[in-house]
Design a protein around this motif. Structure first.
Motif, PDB file in Angstrom:
ATOM      1  N   VAL A 157     -16.473  37.758  66.949  1.00 45.98           N
ATOM      2  CA  VAL A 157     -17.301  38.771  67.605  1.00 45.98           C
ATOM      3  C   VAL A 157     -17.117  40.109  66.903  1.00 45.98           C
ATOM      4  CG1 VAL A 157     -17.534  40.145  69.703  1.00 45.98           C
ATOM      5  CG2 VAL A 157     -17.396  37.664  69.866  1.00 45.98           C
ATOM      6  N   GLN A 158     -15.839  40.452  66.640  1.00 44.19           N
ATOM      7  CA  GLN A 158     -15.558  41.735  66.012  1.00 44.19           C
ATOM      8  C   GLN A 158     -16.110  41.788  64.592  1.00 44.19           C
ATOM      9  OE1 GLN A 158     -11.817  43.322  67.274  1.00 44.19           O
ATOM     10  NE2 GLN A 158     -11.425  44.202  65.270  1.00 44.19           N
ATOM     11  N   PHE A 159     -16.091  40.647  63.910  1.00 45.39           N
ATOM     12  CA  PHE A 159     -16.609  40.576  62.543  1.00 45.39           C
ATOM     13  C   PHE A 159     -18.089  40.928  62.530  1.00 45.39           C
ATOM     14  CE2 PHE A 159     -18.582  38.301  59.014  1.00 45.39           C
ATOM     15  CZ  PHE A 159     -17.777  38.689  57.956  1.00 45.39           C
ATOM     16  N   PHE A 160     -18.831  40.332  63.462  1.00 36.66           N
ATOM     17  CA  PHE A 160     -20.278  40.550  63.449  1.00 36.66           C
ATOM     18  C   PHE A 160     -20.690  41.825  64.170  1.00 36.66           C
ATOM     19  CE2 PHE A 160     -20.092  35.907  62.765  1.00 36.66           C
ATOM     20  CZ  PHE A 160     -20.765  35.881  61.562  1.00 36.66           C
TER      21      PHE A 160
ATOM     22  N   ALA B 271     -14.098  47.372  55.508  1.00 33.85           N
ATOM     23  CA  ALA B 271     -12.671  47.235  55.806  1.00 33.85           C
ATOM     24  C   ALA B 271     -12.460  46.596  57.178  1.00 33.85           C
ATOM     25  CB  ALA B 271     -11.999  48.602  55.753  1.00 33.85           C
ATOM     26  N   GLY B 272     -13.285  47.013  58.139  1.00 34.19           N
ATOM     27  CA  GLY B 272     -13.171  46.459  59.485  1.00 34.19           C
ATOM     28  C   GLY B 272     -13.458  44.962  59.502  1.00 34.19           C
ATOM     29  N   GLN B 273     -14.479  44.563  58.756  1.00 38.37           N
ATOM     30  CA  GLN B 273     -14.830  43.136  58.710  1.00 38.37           C
ATOM     31  C   GLN B 273     -13.729  42.328  58.046  1.00 38.37           C
ATOM     32  OE1 GLN B 273     -18.785  43.366  56.956  1.00 38.37           O
ATOM     33  NE2 GLN B 273     -19.592  42.446  58.811  1.00 38.37           N
ATOM     34  N   ARG B 278      -9.291  38.370  58.691  1.00 34.26           N
ATOM     35  CA  ARG B 278      -7.900  37.917  58.570  1.00 34.26           C
ATOM     36  C   ARG B 278      -7.422  37.295  59.884  1.00 34.26           C
ATOM     37  NH1 ARG B 278      -4.290  40.491  55.327  1.00 34.26           N
ATOM     38  NH2 ARG B 278      -3.284  41.602  57.008  1.00 34.26           N
ATOM     39  N   PHE B 279      -7.813  37.888  61.017  1.00 30.71           N
ATOM     40  CA  PHE B 279      -7.415  37.325  62.305  1.00 30.71           C
ATOM     41  C   PHE B 279      -8.126  35.991  62.552  1.00 30.71           C
ATOM     42  CE2 PHE B 279      -5.945  41.623  63.005  1.00 30.71           C
ATOM     43  CZ  PHE B 279      -4.807  41.439  63.766  1.00 30.71           C
TER      44      PHE B 279
END
Lengths: 337, 308
Positions: A157-160, B271-273, B278-279
């Motif tokens: 979710v955070q990735f997208f 950077a955030g992606q 990684r998680f």
């Protein structure tokens, strides 16, 4: 078929013999305690703040209760502590954003998100849990898989969607006044939808055959299997219900709180556990009531402490329940584990 | 990338190795599902930071104080929740770690999200004393090398100590508890006391790891001790091997090379992606390894029994 209601009655009868106070059924006793607490708060802080906190408590209680049902059913039916459950709530909220972004009107996007999350939960059964059960995985393996799944969901979710704070895109400023009480329109909506959903779920568990079978299964799996219930069918339905209600809970949370980020699930998870333990593991009615108790306690605590300690009340209740009443308020005193 | 990058990976592997030795002692050898290790690590690190910055303690006196406080926290958590069923114990420990994180984020004494800064002057003095010696063998330009050396020396010393402990009667009782608690109790062993000792020792190891995290990041803030990091520990534990201290060393090195190595892959991601990815990788890793090789690389499948 043994129903939870029957065991409750038997247990109420048994406890009536032991102490005069417990002659009252447990739910009535709990209600009495809550009403006394509310009166005490009304005297100490004035009726308007106390009522306002109570309304907020019902809002928080409805999303906590609806989220906890899935957790407790999965725990009861599959004997799985689903550490990923909080992240299903997050998935539900973000699916709504996705479908709204794709052009669906908000209510339809919410419904689509609930269906998509239910499908996702069923998918995890097929690709993760069913194979692990067949391999007779130990509890550490199951725990780590649940945690792994939680990480995958939350950070996908955070990735997208990014980790920034988001809203569902509805009007968050309008509010309704009921006498001296003020309630955000969205909160009121969340309250109505949440309480209605709780009643519908309660009735479905009570009167539909699948609801009865699920409760029987969570209550005593061996007995349920002997009476001819199709195990895999119940497990599938459990996941669908867990996913659907988790998404609803996440959407209600997002609506009531207004803004959220992908981490809200993991923070809420401990409140969901608290509601589950409070209501007795595997007891969906217990989870609903437990959720309401947690929601009320957290909101009432804001009268006493700074509101930022609200989640800590959930943690504290969880620890206290585990320590002193691990069978829950409605549970049997001795439960085979 | 540069050698400095890989020295940093080594530092992380050493720190998380120490951290995971405690998890191995609990989960691998005692059958205790301690999911709150990051909380003990935070208590150790913050005790050191706060004592040095606010109270003017010496760093070297603050370290044992941090360990003592983490052990006390371990005893407290253990006394409160060790009598619970194993799944409830796991939930209680995760709640403990959340409480620690939440307190550090919101309380005044920990500096909230601003954190604690400026406790590592004495360590930098030691580091600066080591660098000329390293310069003699041509390694003087790597500023993190002293930390790397100290972390790994401590890691290896603790690993050998735990191995030796495991060969004592005490260690055998722990395994007995893991295999069959009731039978061990029937032999007259105080199962609760042994579990409590196991948990307290794990908390001490977490505090040592926390001390090195503090030296490594030079700045304490709550997200460094997020409860999620306990599961980084479990990921490298199951990679290296269940019920094997050597496996922790192998697992930690492999895990951090794999995880940090992903930084070297050129991508167009923000950077955030990349951080999120990684998680996700750690999560997939936990799912895959639980399914494909639950005992890990060096683990023995016959040691894989955690009581339900």
């Amino acid at each position: 078929m043994i129903t939870t209601a029957q065991t409750e009655r038997a247990q109420a009868k048994a406890s009536a013999l032991s102490s005069p106070l417990s002659a009252l059924p447990r739910p009535a006793l709990l209600l009495a305690v809550l009403v006394v607490l509310l009166c005490a708060l009304a005297v100490a802080f004035g009726p308007v703040p106390a009522l306002q906190a109570t309304i907020n408590g019902f809002v928080a209680g409805s999303y906590t209760g609806l989220g906890a049902i899935g957790l407790t059913l999965v725990l009861g039916v599959l004997k799985l502590v689903n550490f990923a459950h909080g992240d299903l709530l997050v998935t539900g909220a973000y699916f709504t954003i996705l479908f709204a972004w794709l052009g669906l009107p908000l209510p339809l996007a919410m419904l689509a998100a609930m269906i998509a999350t239910a499908a996702l939960a069923l998918l995890t059964e097929k690709i993760i849990w069913q194979p692990l059960r067949q391999a007779k995985a130990g509890s550490l393996q199951l725990f780590l898989s649940a945690i792994g799944l939680g990480l995958v969901l939350r950070f996908s979710v955070q990735f997208f969607a990014g980790s920034q704070v988001r809203t569902l895109g509805a009007n968050v400023v309008s509010s309704i006044a009921i006498g001296p009480l003020r309630l955000g329109t969205l909160q009121a909506l969340a309250l109505v939808v949440g309480l209605t959903a709780m009643i519908i779920v309660g009735l479905a568990l009570r009167f539909t055959s699948i609801g009865k079978e699920m409760r029987a299964f969570a209550d005593n799996r061996a007995l349920a299997e002997v009476s001819g219930i199709d195990t895999q069918h119940i497990i599938n339905v459990t996941w669908i219900a867990a996913g659907f209600l988790a998404a609803l809970s996440g959407i209600l949370y997002a609506t009531a709180i207004g803004s959220f980020n992908p981490n809200f699930g993991i923070t809420l998870l401990l409140s969901l556990f608290a509601a589950t333990v409070l209501g007795g593991v595997g007891n969906p009615y217990g989870a609903l009531v437990g959720g309401l108790v947690i929601g009320l306690s957290q909101e009432w605590s804001t009268l006493l402490f700074n509101a930022r300690w609200k989640p800590a009340v959930g943690f504290a209740l969880l620890i206290l329940m585990l320590m002193f009443m691990p069978q829950g308020i409605f549970g049997r005193a001795k439960r085979r584990s | 990338m540069s050698i400095d990058f890989w020295i940093n990976v080594g530092v992380l592997a050493g720190i998380y190795g120490i951290f995971t030795l405690g998890l191995q002692l609990n989960a691998g050898f005692t059958g205790l599902l301690n999911f709150g290790q990051a909380g003990f690590m935070a208590i150790g690190a913050y005790t050191v930071g706060i004592l040095v910055v606010d109270r003017g303690w010496s760093l070297w006196l603050a370290l044992p104080a941090g360990i003592v406080l983490a052990v006390l926290a371990g005893l407290f958590v253990g006394i409160a929740s060790l009598r619970l069923r194993s799944d409830h114990f796991a939930i209680a420990t995760i709640a403990f770690a959340e409480i620690v994180r939440y307190t550090l984020q919101n309380a005044a004494f920990s500096g909230g999200n601003q954190g604690v800064l400026g406790f590592d002057a004495e360590w930098r003095a030691v580091s600066d004393w080591m660098l000329p010696w390293l310069a003699v063998i041509g390694l003087g330009s790597y500023t993190q090398l002293p930390l790397f050396i100290v972390v790994w020396l401590v890691f290896i010393a603790l690993l050998l100590m735990l191995r030796a402990l495991q060969a004592t009667p005490w260690g055998r009782v722990l395994r007995g508890i893991r295999e069959d608690e009731d039978a061990t109790a029937a032999l007259g062993k105080d199962v609760f006391a042994y579990k409590l000792q196991s948990l307290a020792l794990a908390a001490a190891l977490a505090a040592v790891a926390g001390f090195f995290v503090a030296l490594n990041v030079t700045y304490l803030y709550p997200t460094v001790f997020d409860p999620t990091f306990t599961f980084f520990g479990y990921a490298l534990l199951v990679l290296g091997g269940f019920a094997s201290y050597g496996g922790v060393a192998l697992g930690s090195v492999l895990f951090w090379i794999l995880l940090e190595g992903t930084r070297l892959i050129e991508t167009s991601l923000s950077a955030g992606q990349q951080a999120s990815l990684r998680f996700v990788i750690v999560g997939l890793f936990l799912l895959l390894i639980s399914r494909l090789r639950p005992q890990g690389l060096l683990g023995n499948v016959n040691e894989m029994k955690v009581r339900p």
